[in-house]
Design a protein around this motif. Sequence first.
Motif, PDB file in Angstrom:
ATOM      1  N   ASN A 117       0.810  -1.204   0.000  1.00 10.90           N
ATOM      2  CA  ASN A 117       0.000   0.000   0.000  1.00 10.90           C
ATOM      3  C   ASN A 117       0.843   1.253   0.000  1.00 10.90           C
ATOM      4  N   ARG A 118       2.160   1.041   0.017  1.00 14.87           N
ATOM      5  CA  ARG A 118       3.073   2.110  -0.325  1.00 14.87           C
ATOM      6  C   ARG A 118       3.742   1.660  -1.610  1.00 14.87           C
ATOM      7  N   PRO A 119       3.972   2.548  -2.549  1.00 12.42           N
ATOM      8  CA  PRO A 119       4.479   2.107  -3.850  1.00 12.42           C
ATOM      9  C   PRO A 119       5.790   1.350  -3.709  1.00 12.42           C
ATOM     10  N   THR A 120       5.909   0.233  -4.421  1.00 11.77           N
ATOM     11  CA  THR A 120       7.183  -0.465  -4.445  1.00 11.77           C
ATOM     12  C   THR A 120       8.165   0.336  -5.287  1.00 11.77           C
ATOM     13  N   ILE A 121       9.419   0.202  -4.974  1.00 12.78           N
ATOM     14  CA  ILE A 121      10.452   0.921  -5.713  1.00 12.78           C
ATOM     15  C   ILE A 121      11.239  -0.104  -6.522  1.00 12.78           C
ATOM     16  N   PRO A 122      10.901  -0.291  -7.779  1.00 11.31           N
ATOM     17  CA  PRO A 122      11.643  -1.249  -8.600  1.00 11.31           C
ATOM     18  C   PRO A 122      12.990  -0.688  -9.003  1.00 11.31           C
ATOM     19  N   ALA A 123      13.819  -1.564  -9.548  1.00 14.07           N
ATOM     20  CA  ALA A 123      15.068  -1.080 -10.112  1.00 14.07           C
ATOM     21  C   ALA A 123      14.729  -0.082 -11.210  1.00 14.07           C
ATOM     22  N   ARG A 124      15.459   1.009 -11.258  1.00 10.78           N
ATOM     23  CA  ARG A 124      15.136   2.074 -12.206  1.00 10.78           C
ATOM     24  C   ARG A 124      15.385   1.593 -13.626  1.00 10.78           C
ATOM     25  N   PRO A 125      14.433   1.835 -14.535  1.00 12.41           N
ATOM     26  CA  PRO A 125      14.614   1.387 -15.921  1.00 12.41           C
ATOM     27  C   PRO A 125      15.631   2.263 -16.638  1.00 12.41           C
ATOM     28  N   GLY A 126      16.137   1.732 -17.734  1.00 13.89           N
ATOM     29  CA  GLY A 126      17.040   2.524 -18.561  1.00 13.89           C
ATOM     30  C   GLY A 126      18.492   2.316 -18.197  1.00 13.89           C
ATOM     31  N   ALA A 127      19.334   2.666 -19.125  1.00 11.23           N
ATOM     32  CA  ALA A 127      20.767   2.512 -18.897  1.00 11.23           C
ATOM     33  C   ALA A 127      21.265   3.558 -17.922  1.00 11.23           C
ATOM     34  N   THR A 128      22.301   3.220 -17.187  1.00 12.46           N
ATOM     35  CA  THR A 128      22.905   4.164 -16.269  1.00 12.46           C
ATOM     36  C   THR A 128      24.415   3.976 -16.292  1.00 12.46           C
ATOM     37  N   THR A 129      25.111   5.057 -16.095  1.00  9.20           N
ATOM     38  CA  THR A 129      26.567   4.985 -16.072  1.00  9.20           C
ATOM     39  C   THR A 129      27.094   4.781 -14.665  1.00  9.20           C
ATOM     40  N   ASN A 130      26.185   4.798 -13.671  1.00  6.65           N
ATOM     41  CA  ASN A 130      26.618   4.653 -12.289  1.00  6.65           C
ATOM     42  C   ASN A 130      25.647   3.743 -11.542  1.00  6.65           C
ATOM     43  N   PRO A 131      25.751   2.440 -11.725  1.00  2.00           N
ATOM     44  CA  PRO A 131      24.832   1.509 -11.057  1.00  2.00           C
ATOM     45  C   PRO A 131      24.862   1.622  -9.539  1.00  2.00           C
ATOM     46  N   ARG A 132      26.034   1.919  -8.982  1.00  2.00           N
ATOM     47  CA  ARG A 132      26.133   2.029  -7.525  1.00  2.00           C
ATOM     48  C   ARG A 132      25.298   3.195  -7.009  1.00  2.00           C
ATOM     49  N   LEU A 133      25.363   4.339  -7.700  1.00  2.00           N
ATOM     50  CA  LEU A 133      24.551   5.487  -7.319  1.00  2.00           C
ATOM     51  C   LEU A 133      23.076   5.179  -7.489  1.00  2.00           C
ATOM     52  N   GLU A 134      22.754   4.473  -8.557  1.00  2.00           N
ATOM     53  CA  GLU A 134      21.364   4.082  -8.798  1.00  2.00           C
ATOM     54  C   GLU A 134      20.833   3.226  -7.643  1.00  2.00           C
ATOM     55  N   GLU A 135      21.642   2.290  -7.179  1.00  2.00           N
ATOM     56  CA  GLU A 135      21.224   1.425  -6.076  1.00  2.00           C
ATOM     57  C   GLU A 135      21.089   2.213  -4.787  1.00  2.00           C
ATOM     58  N   GLN A 136      21.986   3.165  -4.559  1.00  2.00           N
ATOM     59  CA  GLN A 136      21.902   3.999  -3.365  1.00  2.00           C
ATOM     60  C   GLN A 136      20.607   4.811  -3.355  1.00  2.00           C
ATOM     61  N   MET A 137      20.224   5.340  -4.503  1.00  2.00           N
ATOM     62  CA  MET A 137      18.987   6.117  -4.610  1.00  2.00           C
ATOM     63  C   MET A 137      17.772   5.234  -4.353  1.00  2.00           C
ATOM     64  N   ARG A 138      17.820   4.005  -4.874  1.00  2.00           N
ATOM     65  CA  ARG A 138      16.713   3.072  -4.655  1.00  2.00           C
ATOM     66  C   ARG A 138      16.575   2.742  -3.174  1.00  2.00           C
ATOM     67  N   GLN A 139      17.713   2.532  -2.520  1.00  2.00           N
ATOM     68  CA  GLN A 139      17.682   2.207  -1.100  1.00  2.00           C
ATOM     69  C   GLN A 139      17.156   3.378  -0.272  1.00  2.00           C
ATOM     70  N   GLN A 140      17.548   4.589  -0.644  1.00  2.00           N
ATOM     71  CA  GLN A 140      17.042   5.758   0.069  1.00  2.00           C
ATOM     72  C   GLN A 140      15.534   5.873  -0.064  1.00  2.00           C
ATOM     73  N   GLU A 141      15.012   5.554  -1.242  1.00  2.00           N
ATOM     74  CA  GLU A 141      13.559   5.604  -1.430  1.00  2.00           C
ATOM     75  C   GLU A 141      12.860   4.544  -0.597  1.00  2.00           C
ATOM     76  N   LEU A 142      13.440   3.349  -0.531  1.00  2.00           N
ATOM     77  CA  LEU A 142      12.867   2.292   0.298  1.00  2.00           C
ATOM     78  C   LEU A 142      12.851   2.704   1.768  1.00  2.00           C
ATOM     79  N   VAL A 143      13.966   3.263   2.229  1.00  2.00           N
ATOM     80  CA  VAL A 143      14.043   3.704   3.625  1.00  2.00           C
ATOM     81  C   VAL A 143      13.065   4.845   3.854  1.00  2.00           C
TER      82      VAL A 143
END
Length: 407
Positions: A309-335
């Motif tokens: 009932n809170r939106p799930t945060i999937p892995a962000r679509p699209g190519a990225t040059t910084n997967p580590r930063l992408e994962e950090q942003m995803r984790q921040q959204e989950l938290v």
Amino acid sequence: MRPEGKRKSMPMRRVRRDGGVALIFALVFTVMLTALVFGFMYESEVTASLVQNGSLDFQALLAAKSAVANGMATLMDDQIETEMNGMPEVDSMLDPSQWAAGLPFEPLNEAMMRTTISDEYGKINLNALIIARDGSLVRNEELINALRIFFSLRSDTDRDPVDAILDWLDYDDMDAEEPEGAENDYYMGLENPFACNNGPMHSIEELLLIKGITPELYFGDPEQEQLPLSEYLTVHGDWRGRVNANTAREEVIAAVLGGATGNSDIGLAQQIFDEARTQPFEDTARLANLVSPALPPAAESAGNTRDRNRPTIPARPGATTNPRLEEQMRQQELVGQMFRVNSNVFRIYGDGMVEDVLARVEAYVRRTPLDLSEIENYASSVGGSLAQDSGVVPETPMRVLDWKVIR
């Protein structure tokens, strides 16, 4: 809102907008006016009382009310200082105003008064177990799981009152009863019958009416150093069910983590608890670094089919040059779905004492946040009627949601 030592090193920020200056002056005026009004009320009403019947009870009660007003002024002063100094909007146990430490007994004419303040956003909000989403009322599964974990941590028995709490909160007595729950038929069949609530709870003490909530469970076991449920659960918390990581107790942090990730590591919760009381979290970034080992990987998060009932945060679509930063942003959204770092609602205990006569006023107050978008988002999500019923939109910088006298 940082500890005093941290705050002094921060540069002052000039309020640029005329509206911001007007807001500051309005808040200062409100605080000063509140103190003056309550002081005048105390002087005049105590005098009248002494003339009429010399009631010590009356003097103690008025001192308790003045202590509540003192607490409101402290909270407003804390927010004004935040805005004036340009500090992050953070509420912690180390705020410069020292609201969390409370105010000691101090004289007020012939009486004594004392103020104690606690944060309701540091607790699990029972009224967020069923929330509005896309115009409908749905179960907040992650928070429901968190509440089950909390009760399992609190008691070594298999008693789980969560189903009964859900039946007490749902809006329809005709829906399917929870497996271990109870609807109106159960409560009307008691020796002293009463109706099932079937709606948001108005006070935390309503728990004592719910099937499975015994006085022993509610008030806790002193031998195990358990506090009453009112110190862990609330009906005035964050509307999305998020918890202030800076003020929450270890059991609450562990339960919220477990409800969202399946990992209710009390050791990790203790680490978060200790860090918040050393250097408060200003946002979810540092908190996410601590929590990241307990978070599900991106693939699991993206493929999760639970009825969230809170939106799930999937892995962000699209190519990225910084997967580590992408994962950090995803984790921040989950938290950010589980925790926050500031608060809007506080419980104030005002104690008054005259000779050997004591009185207490318990008040729940909502302080208007600096960022009003949160109120607007809530009002739009629940709709006009629900917003009006829950009374969430403050009309003044400080609004009393509920209060009662305890003698």
